[in-house]
Enzyme design. Structure first.
Site, PDB file in Angstrom:
ATOM      1  N   LYS A 233       0.863  -1.162  -0.342  1.00 49.43           N
ATOM      2  CA  LYS A 233      -0.053   0.281  -0.184  1.00 49.43           C
ATOM      3  C   LYS A 233       0.752   1.124  -0.006  1.00 49.43           C
ATOM      4  O   LYS A 233       2.084   1.209   1.022  1.00 49.43           O
ATOM      5  CB  LYS A 233      -1.238   0.429   0.970  1.00 49.43           C
ATOM      6  CG  LYS A 233      -2.071   1.028   0.827  1.00 49.43           C
ATOM      7  CD  LYS A 233      -3.046   0.701   2.042  1.00 49.43           C
ATOM      8  CE  LYS A 233      -3.745   1.889   2.642  1.00 49.43           C
ATOM      9  NZ  LYS A 233      -4.814   2.094   0.650  1.00 49.43           N
TER      10      LYS A 233
ATOM     11  N   GLY B  10       6.725   0.497   5.671  1.00 53.06           N
ATOM     12  CA  GLY B  10       7.012  -0.455   5.304  1.00 53.06           C
ATOM     13  C   GLY B  10       7.392  -0.438   3.694  1.00 53.06           C
ATOM     14  O   GLY B  10       8.508   0.230   3.180  1.00 53.06           O
ATOM     15  N   CYS B  11       6.043   0.657   2.908  1.00 51.56           N
ATOM     16  CA  CYS B  11       6.615   0.890   1.193  1.00 51.56           C
ATOM     17  C   CYS B  11       6.960   1.491   0.948  1.00 51.56           C
ATOM     18  O   CYS B  11       8.055   1.574  -0.017  1.00 51.56           O
ATOM     19  CB  CYS B  11       4.924   0.644   1.060  1.00 51.56           C
ATOM     20  SG  CYS B  11       4.284  -0.624   1.371  1.00 51.56           S
ATOM     21  N   THR B  12       7.739   2.999   2.101  1.00 49.94           N
ATOM     22  CA  THR B  12       7.897   4.077   1.940  1.00 49.94           C
ATOM     23  C   THR B  12       9.574   4.297   1.984  1.00 49.94           C
ATOM     24  O   THR B  12       9.962   4.151   1.563  1.00 49.94           O
ATOM     25  CB  THR B  12       7.444   5.769   2.923  1.00 49.94           C
ATOM     26  OG1 THR B  12       6.272   5.663   2.743  1.00 49.94           O
ATOM     27  CG2 THR B  12       8.506   6.499   2.928  1.00 49.94           C
TER      28      THR B  12
ATOM     29  N   VAL C 192      10.313   1.515  -1.057  1.00 58.38           N
ATOM     30  CA  VAL C 192      10.499   2.863  -2.514  1.00 58.38           C
ATOM     31  C   VAL C 192      11.763   3.579  -2.853  1.00 58.38           C
ATOM     32  O   VAL C 192      12.399   4.146  -3.590  1.00 58.38           O
ATOM     33  CB  VAL C 192       9.349   3.072  -3.063  1.00 58.38           C
ATOM     34  CG1 VAL C 192       7.803   2.769  -2.926  1.00 58.38           C
ATOM     35  CG2 VAL C 192       8.428   4.293  -1.999  1.00 58.38           C
TER      36      VAL C 192
END
Length: 242
Positions: free
Chosen positions: A101, A106-108, A111
């Site tokens: 998401k 975690g995704c930040t 990326v």
């Protein structure tokens, strides 16, 4: 009173007997056997999935047919594209890293790790894309805020995510990484932590995995430390999504 006599109707003629069935010639029998054999072989053959030459999830070393693989997706800028088109545009191949998401912790982290390693990872002609089920609006906001040098792909139906084996059941996206070269050969196909997905690509590039003259890449399984890191990242992402 005179008795009136009625004439009886003539009985209907008996139906003509059906002509005897013609015996199949030897040629007809042989043709029927061939048709039955072909039909049986087609039923027994396992269905190919995701454009791969092997059934099931794609694995390192498999060669996939890029035509139609994973269906159509959209860039965060709203441009329709396919994996085949992305590979055709590249000089060496394509890396897709998946994240659950946009704009979650975690995704930040993931990326941004790809952002910081972008120059080294793409110096030999490799193209990198983030991939999630987020909308173009959500991914554009994510890309702009984190100053990402690569596009984010939007796959709301998870057709491409599912094709590369990183779709959760019944729904959701598993964090991971998938890499394919210009010939359709899969070089990476594994789940991983934010750092683990980046490190897998770094190792692939360092080993010359996208070069036809430097041997084949090997995808290592996530270490215990990476698994713990991914679990922690998923928990953080889950709390942010609530």
């Amino acid at each position: 009173m005179p008795v009136e006599l009625r004439k009886r109707k003539a009985p209907a003629p008996a139906p003509a007997p059906e002509p005897p069935a013609k015996k199949q010639s030897k040629v007809s029998k042989a043709a029927a056997k061939v048709k039955a054999a072909v039909k049986s072989a087609a039923a027994a053959k396992p269905a190919e999935t995701n454009g791969s030459t092997k059934p099931g999830k794609p694995a390192v070393g498999d060669v996939i047919s890029l035509d139609g693989f994973g269906g159509e997706v959209e860039t965060n800028d709203g441009v329709k594209t396919t994996l085949k088109a992305l590979v055709d545009e590249s000089k060496a191949g394509v890396v897709l890293f998946t994240y659950p998401k946009a704009s979650t912790p975690g995704c930040t982290n993931q990326v941004c790790l790809f952002r910081d390693a972008y120059t080294d990872l793409t110096k030999d002609g490799l193209l990198i894309y983030g991939l999630s089920t987020d909308s173009p609006k959500a991914n554009t906001t994510f890309k702009t805020k984190q100053n990402l040098p690569y596009p984010l792909l939007c796959d709301p139906s998870a057709t491409l995510i599912g094709a590369i084996g990183l779709k959760k059941t019944p729904k959701g996206t598993q964090r991971g990484v998938f890499a394919v070269d210009k010939t359709g050969k899969i070089l990476l196909a594994e789940p991983g932590s934010p750092a683990g997905t980046v490190n897998a690509v770094k190792e692939l590039v360092a080993a010359g995995g996208f070069s036809t003259t430097k041997g084949e890449a090997v995808a290592d399984k996530p270490t215990n430390g990476e698994a713990a890191e991914e679990k922690k990242a998923e928990e953080a992402d889950g709390k942010s999504a609530e």
